[in-house]
Scaffold this motif. Structure first.
Motif, PDB file in Angstrom:
ATOM      1  N   ASP A  26      -0.591  -4.850   0.976  1.00 39.87           N
ATOM      2  CA  ASP A  26       0.622  -4.212   1.509  1.00 39.87           C
ATOM      3  C   ASP A  26       0.832  -2.828   0.897  1.00 39.87           C
ATOM      4  OD1 ASP A  26       1.205  -6.316   3.201  1.00 39.87           O
ATOM      5  OD2 ASP A  26       2.610  -7.276   1.797  1.00 39.87           O
ATOM      6  N   ALA A  27       0.609  -2.701  -0.411  1.00 33.90           N
ATOM      7  CA  ALA A  27       0.760  -1.400  -1.077  1.00 33.90           C
ATOM      8  C   ALA A  27      -0.258  -0.401  -0.537  1.00 33.90           C
ATOM      9  CB  ALA A  27       0.609  -1.559  -2.581  1.00 33.90           C
ATOM     10  N   LEU A  28      -1.488  -0.851  -0.317  1.00 34.83           N
ATOM     11  CA  LEU A  28      -2.527   0.023   0.233  1.00 34.83           C
ATOM     12  C   LEU A  28      -2.134   0.508   1.622  1.00 34.83           C
ATOM     13  CD1 LEU A  28      -5.458   1.205   0.163  1.00 34.83           C
ATOM     14  CD2 LEU A  28      -6.156  -0.924   1.251  1.00 34.83           C
ATOM     15  N   LEU A  29      -1.690  -0.395   2.475  1.00 32.22           N
ATOM     16  CA  LEU A  29      -1.311  -0.017   3.834  1.00 32.22           C
ATOM     17  C   LEU A  29      -0.100   0.913   3.847  1.00 32.22           C
ATOM     18  CD1 LEU A  29      -1.832  -3.441   5.649  1.00 32.22           C
ATOM     19  CD2 LEU A  29      -3.362  -1.456   5.611  1.00 32.22           C
ATOM     20  N   ARG A  30       0.885   0.658   2.993  1.00 32.16           N
ATOM     21  CA  ARG A  30       2.057   1.548   2.911  1.00 32.16           C
ATOM     22  C   ARG A  30       1.645   2.944   2.452  1.00 32.16           C
ATOM     23  NH1 ARG A  30       4.586  -2.977   0.613  1.00 32.16           N
ATOM     24  NH2 ARG A  30       4.231  -2.103  -1.456  1.00 32.16           N
ATOM     25  N   THR A  31       0.740   3.009   1.481  1.00 27.30           N
ATOM     26  CA  THR A  31       0.292   4.300   0.945  1.00 27.30           C
ATOM     27  C   THR A  31      -0.474   5.093   2.004  1.00 27.30           C
ATOM     28  OG1 THR A  31       0.181   3.346  -1.262  1.00 27.30           O
ATOM     29  CG2 THR A  31      -0.997   5.413  -0.913  1.00 27.30           C
ATOM     30  N   ILE A  32      -1.380   4.429   2.717  1.00 32.64           N
ATOM     31  CA  ILE A  32      -2.137   5.101   3.775  1.00 32.64           C
ATOM     32  C   ILE A  32      -1.181   5.572   4.871  1.00 32.64           C
ATOM     33  CG2 ILE A  32      -3.812   4.763   5.642  1.00 32.64           C
ATOM     34  CD1 ILE A  32      -5.352   2.906   3.712  1.00 32.64           C
ATOM     35  N   THR A  33      -0.243   4.727   5.274  1.00 31.07           N
ATOM     36  CA  THR A  33       0.724   5.088   6.312  1.00 31.07           C
ATOM     37  C   THR A  33       1.560   6.290   5.898  1.00 31.07           C
ATOM     38  OG1 THR A  33       0.827   2.797   7.072  1.00 31.07           O
ATOM     39  CG2 THR A  33       2.656   4.233   7.708  1.00 31.07           C
ATOM     40  N   ALA A  34       2.047   6.301   4.663  1.00 31.90           N
ATOM     41  CA  ALA A  34       2.869   7.416   4.183  1.00 31.90           C
ATOM     42  C   ALA A  34       2.073   8.714   4.161  1.00 31.90           C
ATOM     43  CB  ALA A  34       3.417   7.100   2.796  1.00 31.90           C
ATOM     44  N   ALA A  35       0.829   8.654   3.711  1.00 34.36           N
ATOM     45  CA  ALA A  35       0.013   9.865   3.626  1.00 34.36           C
ATOM     46  C   ALA A  35      -0.296  10.419   5.016  1.00 34.36           C
ATOM     47  CB  ALA A  35      -1.280   9.572   2.867  1.00 34.36           C
ATOM     48  N   VAL A  36      -0.695   9.561   5.936  1.00 37.00           N
ATOM     49  CA  VAL A  36      -1.028  10.023   7.285  1.00 37.00           C
ATOM     50  C   VAL A  36       0.227  10.512   8.009  1.00 37.00           C
ATOM     51  CG1 VAL A  36      -1.967   9.307   9.521  1.00 37.00           C
ATOM     52  CG2 VAL A  36      -3.114   8.603   7.425  1.00 37.00           C
TER      53      VAL A  36
END
Length: 92
Positions: A26-36
């Motif tokens: 979940d943390a990985l997906l949130r981080t990727i989403t925020a960056a993109v």
């Protein structure tokens, strides 16, 4: 494979709990989403990269009536597979 299957597989391979694997995913997906979302490109060497693209406004047709409609411009999310990922999928 759904998200829970992925969590189970990661937990098994990492030798950790499913709860910790789920939190990490979940943390990985949130981080990727925020960056993109900010317009950054996220590159995972060997796996691929996530970035944004632009889709121009265009004219389309309603398939039911044949009437022309205007489709607004939009941002899109692009994923480009890395070489190692492509090679693994193609059996190289």
């Amino acid at each position: 494979m759904i998200k829970q299957d992925l969590v189970d597989a990661v937990a098994a391979k990492a030798g950790t709990s499913k709860a910790l694997a789920a939190e990490t995913l979940d943390a990985l997906l949130r981080t990727i989403t925020a960056a993109v979302t900010k317009g950054d490109t996220v590159q995972l060497i060997g796996f691929g990269s996530f970035s944004t693209g632009e889709r121009a406004a265009r004219t389309g047709r309603n398939p039911a009536t044949g009437a022309e409609i205007q489709i607004a411009a939009a941002k899109t999310v692009k994923f480009t597979a890395g070489k190692a990922f492509k090679d693994a999928v193609n059996g190289a």
